[in-house]
Structure formats: structure tokens, C-alpha cells
Scaffold this motif. Structure first.
Motif, PDB file in Angstrom:
ATOM      1  N   PRO A 163       0.617  -1.342  -0.059  1.00 36.07           N
ATOM      2  CA  PRO A 163      -0.070   0.080  -0.100  1.00 36.07           C
ATOM      3  C   PRO A 163       0.704   1.515   0.045  1.00 36.07           C
ATOM      4  O   PRO A 163       0.590   2.025  -0.965  1.00 36.07           O
ATOM      5  CB  PRO A 163      -0.849  -0.141   1.162  1.00 36.07           C
ATOM      6  N   PRO A 164       1.598   1.730   1.012  1.00 40.04           N
ATOM      7  CA  PRO A 164       2.064   3.202   0.938  1.00 40.04           C
ATOM      8  C   PRO A 164       2.987   3.412  -0.338  1.00 40.04           C
ATOM      9  O   PRO A 164       3.531   4.583  -0.573  1.00 40.04           O
ATOM     10  CB  PRO A 164       2.693   3.587   2.132  1.00 40.04           C
ATOM     11  N   CYS A 165       2.827   2.574  -1.249  1.00 36.40           N
ATOM     12  CA  CYS A 165       3.968   2.922  -2.350  1.00 36.40           C
ATOM     13  C   CYS A 165       3.141   3.077  -3.571  1.00 36.40           C
ATOM     14  O   CYS A 165       1.958   2.962  -3.880  1.00 36.40           O
ATOM     15  CB  CYS A 165       4.481   1.255  -2.722  1.00 36.40           C
ATOM     16  N   LEU A 166       4.024   3.821  -4.696  1.00 39.63           N
ATOM     17  CA  LEU A 166       3.398   4.330  -5.979  1.00 39.63           C
ATOM     18  C   LEU A 166       2.754   3.269  -6.852  1.00 39.63           C
ATOM     19  O   LEU A 166       2.119   3.414  -7.806  1.00 39.63           O
ATOM     20  CB  LEU A 166       4.371   5.276  -6.297  1.00 39.63           C
ATOM     21  N   ASN A 167       3.771   2.093  -6.678  1.00 32.75           N
ATOM     22  CA  ASN A 167       3.510   1.030  -7.558  1.00 32.75           C
ATOM     23  C   ASN A 167       1.908   0.545  -7.444  1.00 32.75           C
ATOM     24  O   ASN A 167       1.417  -0.094  -8.344  1.00 32.75           O
ATOM     25  CB  ASN A 167       4.211  -0.029  -7.273  1.00 32.75           C
ATOM     26  N   LEU A 168       1.541   0.690  -6.151  1.00 34.67           N
ATOM     27  CA  LEU A 168       0.177   0.154  -5.918  1.00 34.67           C
ATOM     28  C   LEU A 168      -0.810   0.840  -6.676  1.00 34.67           C
ATOM     29  O   LEU A 168      -1.519   0.184  -7.534  1.00 34.67           O
ATOM     30  CB  LEU A 168      -0.250   0.612  -4.651  1.00 34.67           C
ATOM     31  N   SER A 169      -0.931   2.239  -6.997  1.00 34.06           N
ATOM     32  CA  SER A 169      -1.756   2.852  -7.631  1.00 34.06           C
ATOM     33  C   SER A 169      -1.646   2.747  -9.223  1.00 34.06           C
ATOM     34  O   SER A 169      -2.577   2.498  -9.806  1.00 34.06           O
ATOM     35  CB  SER A 169      -1.572   4.489  -7.498  1.00 34.06           C
ATOM     36  N   GLY A 170      -0.334   2.633  -9.594  1.00 35.27           N
ATOM     37  CA  GLY A 170      -0.067   2.241 -11.063  1.00 35.27           C
ATOM     38  C   GLY A 170      -0.582   0.917 -11.387  1.00 35.27           C
ATOM     39  O   GLY A 170      -1.107   0.936 -12.424  1.00 35.27           O
ATOM     40  N   GLU A 171      -0.372  -0.098 -10.495  1.00 33.96           N
ATOM     41  CA  GLU A 171      -0.892  -1.330 -10.874  1.00 33.96           C
ATOM     42  C   GLU A 171      -2.372  -1.292 -11.052  1.00 33.96           C
ATOM     43  O   GLU A 171      -2.890  -1.906 -12.076  1.00 33.96           O
ATOM     44  CB  GLU A 171      -0.324  -2.280  -9.870  1.00 33.96           C
ATOM     45  N   LEU A 172      -2.916  -0.622 -10.143  1.00 31.84           N
ATOM     46  CA  LEU A 172      -4.566  -0.859 -10.100  1.00 31.84           C
ATOM     47  C   LEU A 172      -4.932   0.077 -11.269  1.00 31.84           C
ATOM     48  O   LEU A 172      -5.800  -0.536 -12.069  1.00 31.84           O
ATOM     49  CB  LEU A 172      -4.832   0.022  -8.976  1.00 31.84           C
ATOM     50  N   PHE A 185      -4.251  -2.183 -14.276  1.00 31.22           N
ATOM     51  CA  PHE A 185      -5.149  -3.521 -14.460  1.00 31.22           C
ATOM     52  C   PHE A 185      -6.461  -3.061 -15.040  1.00 31.22           C
ATOM     53  O   PHE A 185      -7.325  -3.515 -15.760  1.00 31.22           O
ATOM     54  CB  PHE A 185      -5.316  -4.050 -13.134  1.00 31.22           C
ATOM     55  N   LEU A 186      -6.901  -1.643 -14.297  1.00 29.72           N
ATOM     56  CA  LEU A 186      -8.423  -0.979 -14.719  1.00 29.72           C
ATOM     57  C   LEU A 186      -8.225  -1.053 -16.315  1.00 29.72           C
ATOM     58  O   LEU A 186      -9.261  -1.410 -16.990  1.00 29.72           O
ATOM     59  CB  LEU A 186      -8.711  -0.175 -13.858  1.00 29.72           C
ATOM     60  N   SER A 187      -7.011  -0.275 -16.706  1.00 29.44           N
ATOM     61  CA  SER A 187      -7.359   0.002 -18.125  1.00 29.44           C
ATOM     62  C   SER A 187      -7.351  -1.317 -19.018  1.00 29.44           C
ATOM     63  O   SER A 187      -8.044  -1.362 -19.977  1.00 29.44           O
ATOM     64  CB  SER A 187      -6.223   1.011 -18.436  1.00 29.44           C
ATOM     65  N   VAL A 188      -6.474  -2.237 -18.771  1.00 25.34           N
ATOM     66  CA  VAL A 188      -6.600  -3.658 -19.468  1.00 25.34           C
ATOM     67  C   VAL A 188      -7.726  -4.242 -19.432  1.00 25.34           C
ATOM     68  O   VAL A 188      -8.241  -4.686 -20.340  1.00 25.34           O
ATOM     69  CB  VAL A 188      -5.257  -4.486 -19.020  1.00 25.34           C
ATOM     70  N   ILE A 189      -8.440  -4.302 -18.150  1.00 21.42           N
ATOM     71  CA  ILE A 189      -9.589  -4.900 -17.962  1.00 21.42           C
ATOM     72  C   ILE A 189     -10.829  -4.286 -18.868  1.00 21.42           C
ATOM     73  O   ILE A 189     -11.656  -4.684 -19.397  1.00 21.42           O
ATOM     74  CB  ILE A 189     -10.314  -4.993 -16.694  1.00 21.42           C
ATOM     75  N   MET A 190     -10.792  -2.813 -18.793  1.00 17.18           N
ATOM     76  CA  MET A 190     -11.677  -2.067 -19.525  1.00 17.18           C
ATOM     77  C   MET A 190     -11.401  -2.096 -20.848  1.00 17.18           C
ATOM     78  O   MET A 190     -12.403  -2.079 -21.777  1.00 17.18           O
ATOM     79  CB  MET A 190     -11.472  -0.417 -19.205  1.00 17.18           C
ATOM     80  N   TYR A 191     -10.085  -2.538 -21.529  1.00 14.70           N
ATOM     81  CA  TYR A 191      -9.976  -2.796 -22.875  1.00 14.70           C
ATOM     82  C   TYR A 191     -10.584  -4.132 -23.161  1.00 14.70           C
ATOM     83  O   TYR A 191     -11.162  -4.255 -24.327  1.00 14.70           O
ATOM     84  CB  TYR A 191      -8.530  -2.610 -23.057  1.00 14.70           C
ATOM     85  N   ASN A 192     -10.545  -5.034 -22.379  1.00 11.98           N
ATOM     86  CA  ASN A 192     -10.961  -6.315 -22.745  1.00 11.98           C
ATOM     87  C   ASN A 192     -11.217  -7.321 -21.504  1.00 11.98           C
ATOM     88  O   ASN A 192     -10.323  -7.726 -20.770  1.00 11.98           O
ATOM     89  CB  ASN A 192     -10.210  -7.149 -23.726  1.00 11.98           C
ATOM     90  N   SER A 193     -12.692  -7.278 -21.094  1.00 17.27           N
ATOM     91  CA  SER A 193     -13.028  -7.792 -19.837  1.00 17.27           C
ATOM     92  C   SER A 193     -12.497  -9.129 -19.764  1.00 17.27           C
ATOM     93  O   SER A 193     -12.462  -9.616 -18.488  1.00 17.27           O
ATOM     94  CB  SER A 193     -14.184  -7.680 -19.580  1.00 17.27           C
TER      95      SER A 193
END
Lengths: 414, 324
Positions: A329-338, A341-349
Motif C-alpha cells: 500500500p503506501p507505495c506508488l506501484n500500487l496505484s499504478g498497478e491498479l 489493471f483497470l485499463s486493461v480490463i476495460m480494454y478487454n474484460s
């Protein structure tokens, strides 16, 4: 930003490591004041700040015996080429500085690496980079003459340079070799900023021919996620810790690539966060690995065991960086990864299954790295010199920006 | 011989100028014969092992080339060959010129001859000797030459990889570079002059180094001197056309100019430049890796012209950054 670029030219004549580092801090403070930009300017600013910060970390991590003028000049050359990659507007100058940034790394690899294999690694890196980026040069000329581009051949001619630089799975063979042979500071900058040139390049090209890239990049998005999945598995079978960290950066960059290619705002923001976070995180991991290597003189995951008993502060830093590497959590990678992931899922669920596996696997190898290198007990080592204040400061300066930016993510949002 | 260069070198340069500025085939031929004789004197000036042999080979091949050229030009009524590109009459003169200057399909004699040459004559052989044939070929046979360019590129880069001798490697690099020269001549003479000056300069530096250090094989290239090290490494990177260095500029301009009307040739040329980069860098690695673990030297720049060249080499293409 041009003023900072010119100011770095003046640093070249200073032969004192401390003054160079001091002036770089000054430039960073100066650049912080121009943090009111938005859009592409913000992206450039963030990357220039990242490269300034990491080159400064590099300057700090060099042992006193190696602090010679020629290494300093190579560092400044490297910084200059990185800043000019991020600063320039036109594609041809971008290409020029993109190619230029390979040469200082090559010189660092040849001059300060310590195994005979570094020759092969250096040639791998150089020839991979140049071979795949020369077609980009031709396509840049075509774009300058505003010839319409179409077809997958011209797509690959444009994007291959960045795919090699990121690196995408399958074109990554230069990266582990270069990391294994490079000295600590070399692999710090290699993982910290050089890999981001590819992501930045895709962003830059997509400003001009984004629709063309989006049209042709369908398979690459899926391929990159699958490649990341495979390489997070490959991480588990590594016995060399440096190779493990190198493969972990391939994994992180593969999700950045697929997020970037979806061309969604979420993906772009997420990839920026991930790139900055990964820059600090992998640089810090290589740094703490280098400090460990200085003590144990081995990088083998079998020999490096039980540090938690012998040198707890080392174990603390390993924990902090490994946890950042698995997007704790307090890491920048967390938000980036989320975001990614969201953008790839939105691209192709229907990608959700691979993404879930990707998330699990890519966090597990960091746990593996930490628990196998720090826990259990050591049968070889009994005591070590503790981390000095300077070494702890070096790691601290990697860890703080990594974990403090999450308090205000709007500075990475463009 | 006291005034050797005082007589020979002006004659040599005069022969090039004579040949390039003449307006009929016969005086071109005369200029080339003058060029041949003075160049043989330059080869013979320094007695190296078997330099007579290479001199003889050179003389025979050059005279065969000149005779073919003279004969084919003499029997032809037409003075220019613009309209009959692939007729046998039109094909012979450029082939003779290619034989004379060692351009790719007829290059087989050059590596042998080059082994016995002194650095100065090698330097003249790979740079100035290319001038006359190149210009004359492009006066009339431009369309034919477009087919010769990729052959030059491929043979030059592929042949250079396996060479262990610096002379042979330079010969193959010159074959590759003459491909670039012809590529630049398809666009304009100005571009050729730009390319040729930069090529001339880089080879001048390299062969001065070879001459001073008395190098014959690639494995001998190692320097304990730091300024030499950076100079030669930067020159080799420049020759291989890596971006921040000077050698990138002419290639950049040539590629930009020809990309629209010769796309395939430009693709071949850049792919082949990877191989040339490999062998150019191969000769620097001995030098780059030849040092003890802890550096013993400090940073002292060498004499002014060399460091000036180094700075020019390093910064010339960076100046374009202010255009952005």
C-alpha cells in the motif's frame, strides 16, 4: 527545462563529485517550482526529475575508490542524454538522444563491470538497441515527409525500438545480461531510467500517430500481459538475485506496456505512476543488493541467507523495497498497478483471469526474494559491518519519494 | 630522396584535379594515368616487406582498368551514355572504373594489395583514390550505380566482420563507405562532399594512430594513454554512425534525402550498418577493456588538434538540439 539542460552543460567542467551532486539538487529544487504544467510538459518534468534524482543516487552509491573524473564525466553525459531525451520535441532529436543514452551505459558496463562476460553483454545491449531503432529512424523520415503509414510492417518498424527498450517479453534478452555484468550504479540507472525511455517513446509517438498504433497494437497488449505472467514465473527459478530483480523489472514493464497501448487516460496515468514507482523501487533494490554484495561477495540466493539475525538493518531495507516491489500500500506501484489493471480490463474484460494471476504471481516473487534471502539462518556468515549512515541515507532517499507521492497522486496525473 | 613529397604530392593532387576538371574522355584517362604513376611512387616511398609485390599488383590491375577504359571510350562514337544504360558499350567504362577504384563487385584484389601498404598510402587508397572514378561514374551512369550501391553495402559490411588485419578491415569499411558515397552522389554533389570530408577526417585520425603505434593487426590496438583511448573509441563510434558523433550527420542527411526514392536501398544500408558497427566496435574493445582494475591515469587531454577533433566529433550533432 531548457535552462536546466544548459545548466547541466556547465556541470561538466566541475571535477568535484560533491559539487556536481549539490548542483543537481539545486536543479531539482528549481524544477519543483515549475510543477504547474500539465499534459506532456508535466510528463517531461516528472521524467527529468526522476533522472536527475536517480543520477544523484548513482553519484552517492559509487564507492570512494571509484570516484574518478572520467566516471563523473560519463555520468554527466548520461544525465545530459537522458534529459535531452525527455526534453526535446521533435522525433529526430528524440531518436538521436535515445541512441546516445546507450553509449554511456555501454562505457560503464565495459569499464566498471568485473567479469569477462561483460563484453558479450555490452554488445548484446548495443546491437539490440541499434538494430531495432534504425528502422525507427527511417519511419521518422517518412513521418517528416508526411507519408501515410499503414500496415503492420511500418507499425513494427516504429515501435520495435521501444519494445526492445522497455523490454517486452521476447525482446528482453539483453536486459538480464546487462544487469548481471553491470556494476551497481550501472544497473541502478539502467533499471531506473533507461527502461522508461521505451514507455516515454511509445507515449511520444502516440501523440502523432496514436490511432495507427492503437489499431495495430491489439495483439501486443495481450502478448505483453502473458509475457509478464510467464516472466513472473521465471523469477522463481533464478538463483542469482540480480537476475531475479532484472526479471521482475521485465514483469513490471510488461504491464506498463500493455496499459500504455490501450491508449486510455487511466492507462497513461497508471503507466506514468508505475514507471516512476518502478524507477525508484528497482533502483533501490539494485542498490540494496549491491550493498549486500559488498558484504557477502556473492549474489547467489542460496548463499545469502539469514540476514535478519546478522544485520537487521539490511533486512529492514530489503523488506521495505521488496514490499514496494510487490505494490504494498503506501507505495506508488500500487496505484499504478491498479490503474493499469483497470485499463486493461476495460480494454478487454476477458483478460481479468490473466490479470488476477499476474497480480498474484508478480507479488509472490517479491515475497520469495525477501524470505529466501533474509529469513532462515546463515551457515556461511557470522557478522557483517553494519550499514553506514550514508548507505542508509541512500536507501532512504530511494524509499521516501516512492512512498510519499501516493499522498498526492495529482502531481502524476496529466 | 630529399624532395620526394615536394614533387610527388603536388603531382598527385594535380592529377586528381586534372582528371576531374577535364572535358573529354582522353584527358580524364590521362589524369588517371598520372594518378596511377604518382600513387605508385607514394607506395614505393616506404620500403616495407613485399611492398614491391603489392605495388606490382596494383600497377597491373590499374593499367588493365585504364586500358579497358581507354579502349571502350575510344571505340564509342557517343560521348555520353545516358540513353543506353545497359548496352555493352555503356557497361564497360563504369566496370573499368569500378575495377580501378576497388568498388564492390570487382574488389577482390584490394585486400591483398592493402596488406603491404604503408598507412599513408592506405589512407590515400581508401579516400582520395575513390574521387575520380566515383565522379566519372556518376557523370553518366547514375542508373547503373543504383544497383551497385546495395552490393557495396553488403560486401563491405559482411567482409569486414571476419578480418583480423586492420588494413583489410579498413578496406572493407571503405567498400561499405563507398556505397554510402555513391548513395550520397545519387542525391547531390554537395552531399558527397560533406560525406567525403567527414570520412576523410575520421580515417585521417585513425590512420595517424595506426601509423604512430605501428599497428598491423586488430589485436595490437591497445593504448595505455587515456586521451588516445577516448579519441580512437570516439572515432570508431563516429565511423559506425552512432548518433551523438559526427559520422551520424552525413548518414542522417543522406537517409533523409534518399528515403523517398530509394526506400529498399536505404533499408539495406541501415541493416548493414549494424554489421559495420560490430566490426568497428570490435577493434575498440581491446582498448576499452585494457586496463588494470584501479585506474592509474588521470585526465589529461592530448594536443590541441586532437582534442579539438574529439570535441567536434562529440558535440557536432548535439548542436541540433537547439533547433527543437
Amino acid at each position: 527545462m531548457l535552462d536546466v539542460f544548459l545548466a547541466i552543460l556547465f556541470v561538466v567542467v566541475i571535477k568535484d563529485w560533491f559539487i556536481v551532486s549539490y548542483s543537481m539538487i539545486l536543479y531539482m529544487v528549481y524544477l519543483f517550482f515549475s510543477f504547474n504544467d500539465s499534459g506532456e510538459g508535466l510528463l517531461k518534468l516528472v521524467f527529468i526529475l526522476l533522472s536527475l534524482w536517480l543520477v544523484n543516487m548513482m553519484l552517492m552509491s559509487v564507492p570512494v575508490i571509484l570516484k574518478t573524473t572520467d566516471l563523473l564525466i560519463i555520468f554527466i553525459w548520461l544525465l545530459l542524454s537522458l534529459v535531452s531525451v525527455f526534453y526535446v520535441e521533435t522525433l529526430i532529436l528524440f531518436y538521436l538522444s535515445f541512441e546516445m543514452s546507450v553509449i554511456p551505459i555501454l562505457l560503464i558496463l565495459f569499464g566498471w563491470g568485473y567479469q569477462p562476460d561483460r563484453l558479450e553483454a555490452g554488445f548484446y545491449m548495443l546491437i539490440y538497441t541499434v538494430f531495432f531503432s534504425l528502422p525507427l529512424l527511417l519511419k521518422i523520415f517518412y513521418l517528416e515527409y508526411s507519408v501515410l503509414t499503414s500496415g503492420s510492417l511500418s507499425f513494427f518498424m516504429i515501435i520495435m525500438a521501444f519494445l526492445v527498450k522497455i523490454p517486452m517479453a521476447g525482446l528482453h534478452y539483453w536486459l538480464p545480461r546487462a544487469h548481471v555484468e553491470a556494476p551497481v550504479f550501472g544497473s541502478m540507472i539502467l533499471a531506473g531510467v533507461m527502461l522508461k525511455l521505451g514507455g516515454y517513446g511509445i507515449f511520444k509517438v502516440s501523440l502523432m500517430i496514436g490511432d495507427f498504433i492503437f489499431k495495430n497494437s491489439q495483439t501486443l497488449i495481450v502478448f505483453s500481459v502473458l509475457g509478464g505472467l510467464i516472466f513472473s514465473g521465471v523469477c522463481f527459478v533464478q538463483s542469482d538475485m540480480k537476475l531475479l530483480i532484472a526479471y521482475s523489472s521485465i514483469v513490471h514493464m510488461s504491464i506498463v506496456l500493455s496499459g500504455l497501448l490501450t491508449m486510455r487516460e487511466l492507462g497513461l496515468n497508471g503507466s506514468l505512476m508505475m514507471m516512476v514507482g518502478h524507477g525508484f523501487c528497482s533502483s533501490g533494490l539494485f542498490c540494496v543488493l549491491g550493498l549486500t554484495y559488498n558484504r557477502t561477495m556473492t549474489r547467489s540466493i542460496i548463499m545469502n541467507k539469514g540476514f535478519i539475525l546478522i544485520i537487521p538493518i539490511c533486512s529492514l531495507w530489503w523488506f521495505l523495497f521488496c514490499s514496494s516491489n510487490l505494490s504494498f500500500p503506501p507505495c506508488l506501484n500500487l496505484s499504478g498497478e491498479l490503474f493499469l489493471f483497470l485499463s486493461v480490463i476495460m480494454y478487454n474484460s476477458s483478460m481479468y483471469f490473466f490479470l488476477a494471476m499476474f497480480g498474484v504471481m508478480s507479488s509472490l516473487y517479491s515475497v520469495y526474494l525477501f524470505s529466501f534471502s533474509q529469513q532462515s539462518f546463515s551457515w556461511e556468515f557470522y557478522s557483517f559491518k553494519s550499514f553506514s549512515l550514508q548507505e542508509s541515507l541512500l536507501l532512504f532517499l530511494h524509499w521516501v519519494p516512492l512512498n510519499i507521492i501516493i499522498l498526492d497522486l495529482s502531481i502524476l496525473q496529466f | 630522396m630529399k624532395n620526394y613529397y615536394l614533387i610527388i604530392m603536388p603531382l598527385y593532387l594535380l592529377s586528381i584535379m586534372f582528371s576531374l576538371s577535364s572535358n573529354c574522355w582522353m584527358s580524364i584517362w590521362i589524369g588517371m594515368e598520372m594518378n596511377l604513376l604518382t600513387f605508385i611512387f607514394i607506395i614505393l616511398e616506404k620500403k616495407t616487406f613485399n611492398s614491391n609485390e603489392s605495388c606490382m599488383k596494383y600497377f597491373l590491375i590499374q593499367s588493365v582498368g585504364s586500358l579497358i577504359f581507354l579502349f571502350s571510350v575510344g571505340i564509342s562514337v557517343q560521348m555520353t551514355y545516358v540513353y543506353e544504360t545497359f548496352s555493352i558499350n555503356a557497361l564497360v567504362p563504369p566496370l573499368a572504373l569500378m575495377l580501378k577504384s576497388g568498388i564492390a563487385p570487382l574488389h577482390m584484389w584490394t585486400p591483398d594489395v592493402s596488406m603491404k601498404l604503408s598507412p599513408l598510402s592506405l589512407f590515400l587508397f581508401i579516400s582520395l583514390q575513390k574521387l575520380i572514378p566515383m565522379f566519372i561514374m556518376f557523370s553518366s551512369w547514375t542508373i547503373l550505380m543504383k544497383w551497385v550501391i546495395p552490393v557495396n553495402m553488403v560486401i563491405g559490411s559482411m567482409g569486414g566482420i571476419t578480418q583480423a588485419s586492420i588494413n583489410k578491415m579498413l578496406i572493407f569499411s571503405s567498400i561499405n563507405n563507398s556505397g554510402w558515397m555513391m548513395l550520397s552522389l545519387t542525391e547531390s554533389t554537395f552531399l558527397f562532399i560533406l560525406f567525403f570530408i567527414i570520412y576523410f577526417l575520421m580515417n585521417c585520425i585513425l590512420l595517424t594512430f595506426i601509423w604512430i603505434e605501428k599497428i598491423k593487426w586488430i589485436s595490437q590496438i591497445k593504448s595505455q594513454n587515456f586521451p588516445n583511448k577516448i579519441l580512437i573509441t570516439s572515432v570508431m563510434m563516429s565511423l559506425s554512425g552512432l548518433p551523438p558523433f559526427m559520422g551520424f550527420i552525413p548518414k542522417w542527411i543522406i537517409l533523409k534525402k534518399i528515403i523517398l526514392f530509394l526506400p529498399l536501398v536505404s533499408l539495406i544500408s541501415i541493416i548493414m550498418s549494424i554489421f559495420t558497427m560490430f566490426f568497428y566496435l570490435k577493434i575498440t574493445i581491446n582498448m576499452l577493456l585494457y586496463s588494470s582494475l584501479i585506474k592509474k591515469w588521470t585526465m589529461i587531454f592530448s594536443k590541441a588538434p586532437m582534442s579539438l577533433f574529439f570535441l567536434l566529433n562529440l558535440t557536432s550533432s548535439l548542436l541540433f538540439i537547439f533547433l527543437t
